[in-house]
Design a protein around this motif. Structure first.
Motif, mmCIF file in Angstrom:
data_model
loop_
_atom_site.group_PDB
_atom_site.id
_atom_site.type_symbol
_atom_site.label_atom_id
_atom_site.label_comp_id
_atom_site.label_asym_id
_atom_site.label_seq_id
_atom_site.Cartn_x
_atom_site.Cartn_y
_atom_site.Cartn_z
ATOM 1 N N THR A 221 0.857 -1.186 0.000
ATOM 2 C CA THR A 221 0.000 0.000 0.000
ATOM 3 C C THR A 221 0.893 1.236 0.000
ATOM 4 O O THR A 221 1.698 1.426 0.917
ATOM 5 C CB THR A 221 -0.908 0.008 1.236
ATOM 6 O OG1 THR A 221 -1.628 -1.224 1.285
ATOM 7 C CG2 THR A 221 -1.897 1.163 1.170
ATOM 8 N N SER B 236 -2.277 6.052 0.628
ATOM 9 C CA SER B 236 -3.277 5.442 -0.268
ATOM 10 C C SER B 236 -4.064 4.386 0.511
ATOM 11 O O SER B 236 -4.045 4.389 1.743
ATOM 12 C CB SER B 236 -2.600 4.847 -1.499
ATOM 13 O OG SER B 236 -1.747 3.787 -1.137
ATOM 14 N N TYR B 237 -4.713 3.465 -0.192
ATOM 15 C CA TYR B 237 -5.650 2.537 0.444
ATOM 16 C C TYR B 237 -5.346 1.096 0.032
ATOM 17 O O TYR B 237 -4.868 0.836 -1.082
ATOM 18 C CB TYR B 237 -7.087 2.905 0.076
ATOM 19 C CG TYR B 237 -7.478 4.273 0.567
ATOM 20 C CD1 TYR B 237 -8.005 4.441 1.846
ATOM 21 C CD2 TYR B 237 -7.278 5.400 -0.230
ATOM 22 C CE1 TYR B 237 -8.346 5.702 2.310
ATOM 23 C CE2 TYR B 237 -7.615 6.670 0.227
ATOM 24 C CZ TYR B 237 -8.146 6.807 1.501
ATOM 25 O OH TYR B 237 -8.467 8.058 1.971
ATOM 26 N N GLU C 136 -6.787 -0.267 -3.196
ATOM 27 C CA GLU C 136 -6.058 0.127 -4.402
ATOM 28 C C GLU C 136 -4.863 -0.804 -4.612
ATOM 29 O O GLU C 136 -4.526 -1.171 -5.749
ATOM 30 C CB GLU C 136 -5.584 1.572 -4.284
ATOM 31 C CG GLU C 136 -6.704 2.601 -4.258
ATOM 32 C CD GLU C 136 -7.569 2.543 -5.509
ATOM 33 O OE1 GLU C 136 -7.027 2.265 -6.604
ATOM 34 O OE2 GLU C 136 -8.791 2.762 -5.396
ATOM 35 N N ARG D 249 -6.165 -4.023 -6.138
ATOM 36 C CA ARG D 249 -6.468 -3.830 -7.562
ATOM 37 C C ARG D 249 -5.198 -3.832 -8.400
ATOM 38 O O ARG D 249 -5.151 -4.425 -9.488
ATOM 39 C CB ARG D 249 -7.240 -2.520 -7.755
ATOM 40 C CG ARG D 249 -8.681 -2.589 -7.267
ATOM 41 C CD ARG D 249 -9.350 -1.238 -7.326
ATOM 42 N NE ARG D 249 -10.747 -1.316 -6.883
ATOM 43 C CZ ARG D 249 -11.399 -0.314 -6.312
ATOM 44 N NH1 ARG D 249 -10.789 0.851 -6.097
ATOM 45 N NH2 ARG D 249 -12.659 -0.469 -5.949
ATOM 46 N N ASN D 250 -4.156 -3.184 -7.893
ATOM 47 C CA ASN D 250 -2.895 -3.126 -8.632
ATOM 48 C C ASN D 250 -2.242 -4.500 -8.706
ATOM 49 O O ASN D 250 -1.738 -4.916 -9.762
ATOM 50 C CB ASN D 250 -1.940 -2.123 -7.971
ATOM 51 C CG ASN D 250 -2.424 -0.690 -8.123
ATOM 52 O OD1 ASN D 250 -3.142 -0.368 -9.079
ATOM 53 N ND2 ASN D 250 -2.053 0.177 -7.190
ATOM 54 N N PRO E 68 -10.310 -4.575 -11.808
ATOM 55 C CA PRO E 68 -11.130 -3.517 -11.190
ATOM 56 C C PRO E 68 -12.093 -4.084 -10.159
ATOM 57 O O PRO E 68 -13.319 -3.952 -10.270
ATOM 58 C CB PRO E 68 -11.867 -2.923 -12.384
ATOM 59 C CG PRO E 68 -12.056 -4.082 -13.308
ATOM 60 C CD PRO E 68 -10.815 -4.938 -13.151
ATOM 61 N N LYS F 111 -14.022 -4.925 -6.451
ATOM 62 C CA LYS F 111 -14.635 -4.117 -5.399
ATOM 63 C C LYS F 111 -14.768 -4.969 -4.151
ATOM 64 O O LYS F 111 -14.693 -6.214 -4.199
ATOM 65 C CB LYS F 111 -15.997 -3.591 -5.839
ATOM 66 C CG LYS F 111 -17.013 -4.663 -6.193
ATOM 67 C CD LYS F 111 -18.294 -4.053 -6.738
ATOM 68 C CE LYS F 111 -19.291 -5.145 -7.145
ATOM 69 N NZ LYS F 111 -20.531 -4.569 -7.703
#
Length: 598
Positions: A114, A118-119, A122, A125-126, A131, A133
């Motif tokens: 992380t 940031s979170y 994210e 996802r990276n 994408p 959720k």
């Protein structure tokens, strides 16, 4: 605190005893130990399908389970062998497009970095390059607790579509599992799959415990709609059935319940309402409306289904009236071409569909009860002791019995064989009435006709001398009439649906038979009496448990799941019961004999 006294009763053939309250019926006690009786009449004592042998006060007798109350130290003489049903589990699942909604993506912990300010989501996802959720509060809270722990080298993300429904740190990659279910009115089948490899691990089936509340959908609607407590009880019965199947699947496969993240269900419209806990009252009243026909997706914990509580439960979409998600599943499993097919599902309820993947017409008919034993004097489910096939060998009537046991009655395939035998041997006329007069006097089987105390005639298939420890196996005039009405409903429905669709019978590629009854029935005998249509050049093919096939397809393939969602959009439901053409042609189709569709 209850003031009712509890008493102990025994099941010596099951090696069990239980405590029940006074006033409990024998049928309720049988259901309590996992062997529900077939209460076709809804427990009113009229169908006499729940006869149970008991020992009471040192006397052995046969009683109506739904009416007879238990007494202290009573012995109920039911066995596991007698309760095992011949339930169809096989499907045509040979090739599947494997691309499940539920899958596991594993990544090294080292890749989950992380960035400053940031979170974590994210970072996921990276790392996954997806994408995704994470909308569940429970999963977000779990992530906050374990995401930054680096004690194990790998993180397993369980995805349902693009949503993270669980995350599990481990030392190796993990697999996710799913179960496809076909909920029938009489039986339920579950198929356990490894959703990482697409391999079928195990399958298991059992009776639907809702049988304790009635053998057909109408009696269950009546029961469930009487009170919220009744609705809750009948919903609990199907959830208990499902959990029992899951327990057996887990035991046989050595897989933990927490590793299962998806269950897919199909069933007729009534089964859908009762599974979801929706009051089915108006489904049983004209104009026969339900709550929703949409696909329902929910978390497993909402239904107390014994899989991972973060797992997903899906009930497939319905098609209209009494044509439910089981028919949707059957249509999903048909070949993906533009050929026209006539599909007939002869289960407890009869469904018919005609068309191709671009457009379907569907309808339901009240055929199932008679063809599955309900309403037949000696009818029964396809269990041990049921006559399933009848032949004439060297001028002797040969009855084949499930389990090679003493005969107790006729299951559906045996009933069709019996009527076909009577008609082929000219023991009944085409109107269905037993022969008489000179025709009877000259017939070699005339001595098998007898008359009961009400002066009603019947035909004896198994005589006392052939079954010394049991009853004669008979078919009554009323039984013949019940089959005539059922076969007229099916054949008339096939004709009308094809005509309304706008094609000729000869345009059909084939007729497909779905369901257990369609799998075991003698097709030649069914055509001989006019139950199934004959069309020149159009073959009839049994597709086994077509509903189970479709349910599995949905579980294993996102492409098939999307196709499933389109089926209701291209399907038109036809209500035959209110169609004047159906009424006009129904009675003429009660005549026995081969029927050709134009």
């Amino acid at each position: 605190m209850s003031s009712l006294k509890t008493i102990r009763i025994f099941f010596p053939l099951l090696d069990k005893s239980i405590l029940v309250e006074t006033g409990t019926t024998v049928a309720a006690a049988c259901a309590q130990v996992g062997f529900p009786q077939n209460l076709v009449c809804g427990g009113k004592g009229t169908c006499k399908k729940c006869l149970v042998t008991i020992r009471e006060n040192d006397l052995v007798s046969e009683v109506l389970g739904c009416q007879h109350p238990v007494s202290n130290d009573m012995a109920i003489l039911i066995s596991k062998e007698a309760a095992v049903s011949q339930i169809l589990e096989t499907t045509e699942n040979e090739t599947l497009s494997f691309n499940p909604k539920t899958r596991v993506v594993t990544t090294p912990m080292a890749h989950l970095k992380t960035e400053m300010c940031s979170y974590d989501l994210e970072a996921i996802r990276n790392a996954l390059d997806m994408p995704i959720k994470m909308s569940s509060i429970k999963v977000l809270q779990k992530s906050a607790e374990i995401f930054h722990q680096k004690s194990l080298p790998l993180m397993n993300f369980v995805l349902y579509n693009d949503e993270v429904i669980d995350l599990i740190p481990s030392s190796e990659s993990l697999n996710a599992y799913g179960v496809a279910f076909d909920i029938g009115t009489t039986s339920v089948v579950g198929y356990l799959y490894d959703l990482t490899s697409g391999v079928l691990i195990h399958q298991y089936s059992s009776l639907n415990k809702q049988i304790s509340f009635g053998g057909d959908v109408i009696s269950r609607i009546d029961y469930a709609s009487t009170s919220p407590e009744n609705l809750k009880a009948i919903q609990h019965a199907i959830i208990e059935t499902v959990n029992n199947i899951l327990s057996n699947l887990f035991y046989e496969s050595k897989i933990a319940a927490e590793a299962v993240y998806e269950c897919v269900f199909c069933g007729n419209s009534t089964m859908a309402h009762l599974f979801l806990g929706l009051n089915p009252l108006h489904l049983g009243l004209s104009p026969f409306t339900g709550i929703t026909r949409d696909m329902v997706v929910a978390d497993a914990e909402e239904f107390t289904i014994n899989i991972n509580p973060n797992g997903k439960i899906t009930f497939l979409p319905l098609l209209g009236g009494f044509v439910g998600a089981d028919t949707t599943a059957v249509l999903l499993g048909l070949p993906k071409d533009d050929e026209y097919r006539l599909m007939i599902d002869l289960g407890t309820n009869g469904e018919i569909a005609v068309g191709n993947r671009n457009r379907y017409f569907v309808a339901s008919t009240a055929c199932g009860p008679a063809l599955e034993g309900a309403g037949i004097h000696m009818g029964m489910r396809g269990t041990t002791g049921a006559i399933e096939k009848i032949e004439l060998i060297d001028n002797e009537i040969k009855c084949h019995v499930i389990g090679d046991a003493a005969p107790l009655g006729f299951c559906g395939s045996g009933i069709i064989d019996a009527i076909a035998f009577l008609f082929r041997e000219k023991l009944i006329y085409d109107r269905g009435n037993f022969i008489k007069g000179e025709d009877l006097d000259n017939h070699p089987f005339k001595d098998r006709f007898k008359t009961d105390e009400n002066n009603q005639r019947y035909f004896v298939f198994v005589r006392h001398q052939d079954n010394p420890n049991g009853k004669e196996m008979i078919i009554t005039q009323k039984d013949v009439r019940a089959v005539q009405l059922a076969k007229a409903a099916i054949f008339t429905g096939c004709c009308l649906l094809t005509e309304k669709y706008g094609i000729k019978a000869t345009d059909l590629k084939e007729i497909t038979l779905a369901g257990a009854f369609g799998n075991y029935i003698d097709i030649e005998n069914a055509q001989f009496i006019g139950l199934l249509p004959e069309i020149s050049g159009v073959p009839i093919r049994s597709i086994g448990n077509g509903a189970g096939t479709g349910s599995q397809l949905f579980l294993l393939s996102q492409d098939e799941a999307k196709r499933c969602e389109t089926i209701p959009k291209v399907t038109t439901h036809i209500e035959l019961a209110t169609d004047p053409d159906f009424s006009n042609r129904y009675m003429q189709n009660t005549f026995l004999g081969r029927n050709e569709m134009a």
